[in-house]
Design an enzyme around this catalytic site. Sequence first.
Site, mmCIF file in Angstrom:
data_model
loop_
_atom_site.group_PDB
_atom_site.id
_atom_site.type_symbol
_atom_site.label_atom_id
_atom_site.label_comp_id
_atom_site.label_asym_id
_atom_site.label_seq_id
_atom_site.Cartn_x
_atom_site.Cartn_y
_atom_site.Cartn_z
ATOM 1 N N ASP A 111 0.856 -1.187 0.000
ATOM 2 C CA ASP A 111 0.000 0.000 0.000
ATOM 3 C C ASP A 111 0.897 1.244 0.000
ATOM 4 O O ASP A 111 1.874 1.325 0.758
ATOM 5 C CB ASP A 111 -0.901 0.009 1.244
ATOM 6 N N ILE A 112 0.555 2.189 -0.848
ATOM 7 C CA ILE A 112 1.415 3.365 -1.033
ATOM 8 C C ILE A 112 1.311 4.371 0.140
ATOM 9 O O ILE A 112 2.212 5.196 0.334
ATOM 10 C CB ILE A 112 1.072 4.024 -2.388
ATOM 11 N N GLN A 137 -14.431 3.069 1.444
ATOM 12 C CA GLN A 137 -13.731 2.547 0.255
ATOM 13 C C GLN A 137 -13.395 3.709 -0.671
ATOM 14 O O GLN A 137 -14.242 4.566 -0.943
ATOM 15 C CB GLN A 137 -14.607 1.518 -0.477
ATOM 16 N N HIS A 154 -10.334 -5.168 -2.840
ATOM 17 C CA HIS A 154 -8.990 -5.410 -2.291
ATOM 18 C C HIS A 154 -9.067 -5.707 -0.807
ATOM 19 O O HIS A 154 -9.878 -5.141 -0.084
ATOM 20 C CB HIS A 154 -8.061 -4.214 -2.537
ATOM 21 N N HIS A 182 -6.897 -5.570 2.674
ATOM 22 C CA HIS A 182 -5.737 -4.985 3.347
ATOM 23 C C HIS A 182 -5.191 -6.003 4.348
ATOM 24 O O HIS A 182 -5.966 -6.610 5.094
ATOM 25 C CB HIS A 182 -6.139 -3.754 4.172
HETATM 26 P P1 5GP Z 1 -9.791 1.572 0.443
HETATM 27 O O1 5GP Z 1 -10.089 2.830 1.174
HETATM 28 O O2 5GP Z 1 -10.411 1.613 -0.926
HETATM 29 O O3 5GP Z 1 -10.116 0.341 1.212
HETATM 30 O O4 5GP Z 1 -8.217 1.512 0.283
HETATM 31 C C1 5GP Z 1 -7.520 1.940 -0.824
HETATM 32 C C2 5GP Z 1 -6.057 1.799 -0.479
HETATM 33 O O5 5GP Z 1 -5.304 1.961 -1.661
HETATM 34 C C3 5GP Z 1 -5.561 2.859 0.513
HETATM 35 O O6 5GP Z 1 -5.010 2.203 1.645
HETATM 36 C C4 5GP Z 1 -4.523 3.646 -0.273
HETATM 37 O O7 5GP Z 1 -3.434 4.015 0.528
HETATM 38 C C5 5GP Z 1 -4.141 2.682 -1.376
HETATM 39 N N1 5GP Z 1 -3.749 3.312 -2.622
HETATM 40 C C6 5GP Z 1 -4.360 4.348 -3.254
HETATM 41 N N2 5GP Z 1 -3.736 4.623 -4.414
HETATM 42 C C7 5GP Z 1 -2.709 3.743 -4.517
HETATM 43 C C8 5GP Z 1 -1.693 3.530 -5.512
HETATM 44 O O8 5GP Z 1 -1.605 4.202 -6.534
HETATM 45 N N3 5GP Z 1 -0.815 2.515 -5.278
HETATM 46 C C9 5GP Z 1 -0.872 1.730 -4.158
HETATM 47 N N4 5GP Z 1 0.038 0.772 -4.039
HETATM 48 N N5 5GP Z 1 -1.808 1.915 -3.200
HETATM 49 C C10 5GP Z 1 -2.723 2.896 -3.385
#
Ligand code: 5GP
Length: 150
Positions: free
Chosen positions: A40-41, A103, A109, A111
């Site tokens: 995760d970035i 999200q 995805h 985590h």
């Molecule tokens: P969500 O909130 O959708 O569950 O999590 C999305 C996750 O994707 C976040 O933890 C965010 O840090 C990660 N993320 C967003 N953009 C990128 C990216 O371009 N590359 C990577 N590796 N992670 C990303």
Amino acid sequence: MNQEKTTNHYDNQNIFAKIIQGEIPCHKVYEDDKTLAFMDIMPMATGHVLVIPKCEAVELSTMPNEYLTAVFATAKKVTNALRTALNVQGIVQMQLNHADAGQSVFHYHVHLIPTHIKNLGHTLSNHEAGTTDHEKLAQLAHQIAKHIDN
Ligand code: 5GP
């Protein structure tokens, strides 16, 4: 973001679709024909890994069962590798469905976030508040990948 857009409509230009296509780089930990795992970035803790399916699914309700099985098989491999590589035991498994749940990337995805309880709370950064250090992420990806059992 409305319900239909986040639960039913898959945007094939989303950031994870681009990562799968190789249009955007990632710090890869593991890949097979159905899944990809990468750092995760904006990590909530050191070693925060995302596992994604190589299919067009926004969230849990739209995930084909065969890809759910594949994602969790990969998540299991990554969990074991995190424990060995980083010498941690606590791993939070998190998965958000819909913008209402927080999200932000609308490609399913999971985590995997190493943590431990301290003073009755998890030692995690806020979601998407972690800082990006590409050199460290590259090192971690390499370190974790070495411990994946295929
Ligand atoms: P969500 O909130 O959708 O569950 O999590 C999305 C996750 O994707 C976040 O933890 C965010 O840090 C990660 N993320 C967003 N953009 C990128 C990216 O371009 N590359 C990577 N590796 N992670 C990303």
